[in-house]
Design a protein around this motif. Structure first.
Motif, short mmCIF file in Angstrom:
data_model
loop_
_atom_site.label_atom_id
_atom_site.label_comp_id
_atom_site.label_asym_id
_atom_site.label_seq_id
_atom_site.Cartn_x
_atom_site.Cartn_y
_atom_site.Cartn_z
N ASP A 8 0.80 -1.22 0.00
CA ASP A 8 0.00 0.00 0.00
C ASP A 8 0.83 1.27 0.00
O ASP A 8 0.46 2.26 -0.65
N TYR A 9 1.94 1.27 0.73
CA TYR A 9 2.69 2.52 0.85
C TYR A 9 3.95 2.58 -0.01
O TYR A 9 4.54 3.65 -0.15
N MET A 10 4.36 1.45 -0.58
CA MET A 10 5.56 1.48 -1.42
C MET A 10 5.22 1.91 -2.86
O MET A 10 4.06 1.83 -3.27
N PRO A 11 6.22 2.35 -3.63
CA PRO A 11 5.95 2.88 -4.98
C PRO A 11 5.44 1.82 -5.94
O PRO A 11 5.60 0.62 -5.72
N ILE A 12 4.83 2.28 -7.02
CA ILE A 12 4.39 1.43 -8.12
C ILE A 12 5.51 1.38 -9.16
O ILE A 12 5.96 2.43 -9.63
N GLN A 13 5.97 0.18 -9.51
CA GLN A 13 7.02 0.06 -10.51
C GLN A 13 6.40 0.11 -11.91
O GLN A 13 5.57 -0.73 -12.26
N ILE A 14 6.83 1.07 -12.69
CA ILE A 14 6.29 1.26 -14.04
C ILE A 14 7.12 0.49 -15.07
O ILE A 14 6.57 -0.20 -15.94
N ASN A 15 8.42 0.62 -14.99
CA ASN A 15 9.33 -0.16 -15.82
C ASN A 15 10.57 -0.46 -14.99
O ASN A 15 10.60 -0.16 -13.79
N GLU A 16 11.58 -1.02 -15.61
CA GLU A 16 12.73 -1.49 -14.84
C GLU A 16 13.36 -0.41 -13.98
O GLU A 16 13.84 -0.67 -12.88
N ASN A 17 13.34 0.83 -14.47
CA ASN A 17 14.06 1.89 -13.77
C ASN A 17 13.18 3.02 -13.28
O ASN A 17 13.69 4.05 -12.85
N GLU A 18 11.85 2.86 -13.33
CA GLU A 18 10.97 3.96 -12.96
C GLU A 18 9.94 3.51 -11.92
O GLU A 18 9.21 2.54 -12.14
N PHE A 19 9.89 4.24 -10.82
CA PHE A 19 8.95 3.97 -9.73
C PHE A 19 8.19 5.25 -9.41
O PHE A 19 8.80 6.31 -9.25
N VAL A 20 6.88 5.15 -9.28
CA VAL A 20 6.05 6.31 -8.94
C VAL A 20 5.59 6.18 -7.50
O VAL A 20 4.99 5.17 -7.12
N GLN A 21 5.88 7.22 -6.70
CA GLN A 21 5.45 7.24 -5.31
C GLN A 21 4.22 8.12 -5.17
O GLN A 21 4.28 9.34 -5.35
N PHE A 22 3.09 7.51 -4.86
CA PHE A 22 1.86 8.25 -4.62
C PHE A 22 1.80 8.67 -3.15
O PHE A 22 2.61 8.22 -2.33
#
Length: 290
Positions: free
Chosen positions: A51-65
């Motif tokens: 719930d609180y960790m980032p969403i991994q979009i691709n190998e090198n990109e993470f989005v933190q909501f």
């Protein structure tokens, strides 16, 4: 999007060992048995890592909501359980892309190019106009389509990972709701049909639970990492039916089970406590393994 079947490493909250010591030991044993690499996130305040960790979009990109759940912020007791994600990411050496959107990871169901979410996100971000919020989410997730399903009327948390999971790009696994949930079932299936998404029903029986938050009987909240699936079981009659169903649906997967009663009574199961990642954090994670 990085899907669960593409991941090769999982993180667990370090609080899992403290709050559920027996379950944590059993879980670690089964992960080692399955050959799944894992580590523990430092400085966590609760066990629900997805719930609180980032969403991994691709190998090198993470989005933190923004992790700002309305079901926790109203009381001092529960507000203290909100983990500092920035601190956790700093400790494991992860840089993220920040978003001001309020969103729990348990409400993000991913395929390669689609996302499904409960519509509670619109309530949580009411200051953002509907179309603008959808546009921002599509851009951040880098997907062509987001499908919104209704939030279960008894679910104050509003997470889609207790309702369905992607099976393939055009099909989801969906709880086999009983007549008690008929109105919700019709609305949920209508949302999927309108989006051109098929469904396969799987066993589901939380109807004997005495509290709405109890996740006993919810098999859809399984852990999938690579070609391994760990299915929660609860000592109820539906356990065998669920295992047989998953063995048919995933003939090329290693299907294992884990008794998850104590965890379920507090509102979550295996997807809730695991943060799956692909590749680029694996070596880092091993250095932090404790």
């Amino acid at each position: 999007m990085i899907t669960d079947s593409q991941t090769n490493f999982i993180y667990l909250a370090d609080t899992l060992k403290l709050k559920y010591p027996k379950f944590s030991n059993d879980f670690q044993k089964i992960l080692k048995q399955a050959g799944v690499d894992f580590s523990f996130l430092p400085n966590t305040k609760d066990v629900w890592a997805v719930d609180y960790m980032p969403i991994q979009i691709n190998e090198n990109e993470f989005v933190q909501f923004q992790y700002h759940p309305d079901y926790l912020i109203d009381t001092i007791k529960w507000k203290k359980t909100i983990s500092d994600t920035d601190l956790i990411c700093e400790k494991i050496g992860l840089k993220t892309k920040k978003s001001e959107i309020i969103l729990d990871g348990g409400n993000v169901i991913k395929s390669d190019n689609k996302v499904i979410m409960c519509d509670k996100i619109f309530l949580e971000n009411s200051e953002i106009e509907f179309k603008e919020l959808v546009k921002q989410l599509e851009t951040l997730f880098q997907v062509d389509k987001i499908t919104f399903i209704p939030t279960h009327p008894l679910d104050k948390i509003g997470h889609a990972d207790g309702i369905l999971r992607f099976y393939d790009e055009q099909t989801v696994l969906l709880n086999q709701f009983s007549n008690d949930d008929k109105k919700f079932e019709i609305a949920c299936k209508a949302s999927l049909k309108n989006a051109g998404i098929d469904f396969i029903e799987i066993p589901y029986n939380p109807y004997q639970n005495t509290k709405n938050i109890d996740a006993t009987g919810i098999y859809i909240n399984y852990l999938e990492v690579g070609n391994t699936i760990i299915l929660p079981v609860f000592g109820i009659s539906e356990d065998d039916e669920a295992v047989k169903k998953f063995e048919v649906l995933f003939p090329n997967h290693n299907i294992l089970t884990l008794k998850s009663c104590d965890l379920a009574k507090d509102g979550g199961v295996l997807n809730c406590i695991t943060w799956n990642v692909y590749n680029n954090l694996a070596s880092l994670g091993k250095r932090h393994n404790t």
